[in-house]
Scaffold this active site. Structure first.
Site, mmCIF file in Angstrom:
data_model
loop_
_atom_site.group_PDB
_atom_site.id
_atom_site.type_symbol
_atom_site.label_atom_id
_atom_site.label_comp_id
_atom_site.label_asym_id
_atom_site.label_seq_id
_atom_site.Cartn_x
_atom_site.Cartn_y
_atom_site.Cartn_z
ATOM 1 N N HIS A 183 11.798 -22.128 23.281
ATOM 2 C CA HIS A 183 11.425 -21.422 22.061
ATOM 3 C C HIS A 183 9.953 -21.593 21.703
ATOM 4 C CE1 HIS A 183 11.998 -19.448 18.264
ATOM 5 N NE2 HIS A 183 11.500 -20.465 17.609
ATOM 6 N N CYS A 184 9.257 -22.543 22.325
ATOM 7 C CA CYS A 184 7.897 -22.864 21.882
ATOM 8 C C CYS A 184 6.808 -22.188 22.701
ATOM 9 C CB CYS A 184 7.699 -24.383 21.899
ATOM 10 S SG CYS A 184 8.639 -25.254 20.623
ATOM 11 N N ILE A 185 6.686 -22.559 23.966
ATOM 12 C CA ILE A 185 5.503 -22.184 24.735
ATOM 13 C C ILE A 185 5.359 -20.676 24.946
ATOM 14 C CG2 ILE A 185 4.149 -22.682 26.799
ATOM 15 C CD1 ILE A 185 5.684 -25.231 27.131
ATOM 16 N N ILE A 212 6.190 -18.373 22.932
ATOM 17 C CA ILE A 212 6.115 -17.679 21.650
ATOM 18 C C ILE A 212 4.964 -18.159 20.772
ATOM 19 C CG2 ILE A 212 7.347 -17.336 19.456
ATOM 20 C CD1 ILE A 212 9.940 -17.299 21.063
ATOM 21 N N ASP A 213 4.878 -19.462 20.580
ATOM 22 C CA ASP A 213 3.984 -20.019 19.564
ATOM 23 C C ASP A 213 2.519 -19.623 19.721
ATOM 24 O OD1 ASP A 213 6.284 -21.139 18.671
ATOM 25 O OD2 ASP A 213 5.833 -23.172 19.337
#
Length: 441
Positions: A272-274, A276-277
């Site tokens: 969910h992080c790399i 998207i963020d």
């Protein structure tokens, strides 16, 4: 008032509410619970709250013991009744922050959550956002919602902070309590209270000057990883053309005791992080007439990796005098990283989508995800079941793509059964039995 609230924390009489009981919220609930803090978990998904009440695991790598302890605890509860937010002293927000179809921040979950909190907000409560977001979210988005819904004033009547989650699902070396916690407060009092709370359960708290700085810290961490992963993915493409093994290069470079940090290439980014963020920063930077060229280039490279995997698959099948159209292809690993059941943003999905476009017959194997659950972006795969691993089953496939290198996969047996393996994780380096059997991708 601050002194009294901090005393409540020290006396373990300070109730912590956590909204969102997924890969971030559930470990956080457990972390505070272990320190004898009264905790209430909130989620719109009744399955999760009932699972905590009954002790039923729903995130595989967290195990069964934790869930059993929570279910039997006299200072833990889980509910879908958000009116019970009034019972809490602190509310920690751990909800998704995805991108929309135009790759802009989708703040719907945060906005709805803050509206709900605002309806129950009372004087003295602490509200902390843990979801990764763009710098300025707390000041520009959260405060106006909370103030308008409650009629209270931030920093005067209630307290605010931002403390980004740093979860790494499945990492056996670091759990929530062992990872230092960055904390930024809307006011000095907000920082003081949030730091006192996290000091109870986390090995170290790292205070920064304000919420905007704390929000920038998490974005920076993930931009760093995204850019470096893109770099080694690009090196993989270049070195492959040169006949050089990128993994051998990276292993050798990693022997340098300074000035080098090893990242490894793969079939694309997941989690969910790399993936998207970094685009949250790209979106926010436009407001300041700034370009984020490294971030956007990294995104292009990483997003293109599934296509490279398909190109290598086509070449591998062609070498065996087989077309993709009509070939039976097994994709190993649906989760985005080894030994977890987290399939968010997994590059396996675009790989399977592309194979389907080419007319391949697709199956997958993942012991951590035996059935593909409903998801926002890959509805057409919902309900698809993993194959049962066996030599007989493996021999039925024309090609096998290793997308995720779970540790429970019998790579030796795979090499014995399949003569066309496309390896995106360098998992087969010690197992190939014949020339041309394994293709790096």
């Amino acid at each position: 008032m601050i002194e009294q609230l901090i005393q409540k924390i020290e006396d373990r009489e300070y109730t912590v509410g956590i909204i969102g009981l997924g890969y971030v919220g559930l470990p956080l609930l457990w972390t505070f619970h272990k320190e004898e803090m009264p905790v209430i978990g909130f989620d719109i998904d009744e399955m999760k709250t009932e699972a905590i009440t009954s002790g039923t695991p729903y995130i595989k790598h967290l195990g069964t013991e934790m869930m059993q302890v929570l279910s039997e605890s006299d200072h833990c509860d889980a509910t879908t009744d958000f009116s019970r937010l009034a019972e809490t002293d602190a509310v920690l927000i751990c909800v998704p922050t995805p991108l929309d179809e135009k790759r802009n921040p989708d703040m719907e979950y945060v906005e709805k959550t803050c509206t709900t909190i605002g309806e129950q907000l009372r004087e003295g409560q602490l509200v902390v956002l843990e979801s990764t977001t763009y710098p300025g979210t707390t000041e520009d988005l959260i405060i106006p919602i909370l103030e308008s819904q409650s009629g209270l004033t931030a920093g005067k009547d209630f307290y605010l902070a931002f403390s980004p989650e740093r979860e790494d699902p499945g990492n056996a070396n670091f759990n929530t309590s062992q990872i230092p916690k960055v904390v930024g407060g809307h006011t000095p009092e907000g920082l003081q209270l949030a730091k006192a709370l996290y000091d109870v359960a986390i090995v170290e708290t790292v205070p920064v000057s304000d919420t905007k700085t704390a929000e920038a810290v998490k974005i920076t961490e993930n931009v760093f990883r995204a850019v470096n992963i893109a770099l080694v993915n690009e090196l993989k493409l270049i070195y492959h053309k040169m006949g050089i093994d990128v993994h051998e290069v990276l292993d050798a470079a990693d022997t340098k005791p300074f000035g080098f940090m090893k990242f490894v290439p793969g079939p694309g980014l997941g989690g969910h992080c790399i993936p998207i963020d970094p685009f949250y920063l790209t979106w926010k930077a436009r407001e300041y007439d700034q370009n984020t060229r490294f971030i956007e280039l990294a995104g292009e490279i990483n997003t293109a990796m599934p296509r490279y995997v398909i190109d290598q698959t086509i070449k591998a099948l062609n070498a065996h005098k087989k077309p993709v159209n009509g070939s039976k292809i097994l994709v190993i690993g649906l989760a985005y990283k080894p030994d977890v059941d987290d399939m968010r943003e997994s590059p396996t999905f675009p790989i399977m989508d592309l194979l389907k476009e080419y007319g391949a017959e697709i199956s997958y194997y993942d012991s951590h995800i035996p059935v593909i659950p409903p998801s926002r972006d890959h509805k057409e795969w919902t309900g698809t079941e993993s194959i049962i691993w066996s030599k007989e089953a493996l021999k039925e496939f024309d090609a096998v793509i290793i997308s995720t290198n779970h540790s429970d996969i019998n790579y030796k047996e795979l090499a014995e059964c399949c003569d066309c393996i496309i390896d995106t994780r360098n998992s087969m380096k010690d197992y190939a039995t014949t020339p041309g059997q394994v293709w790096q991708a």
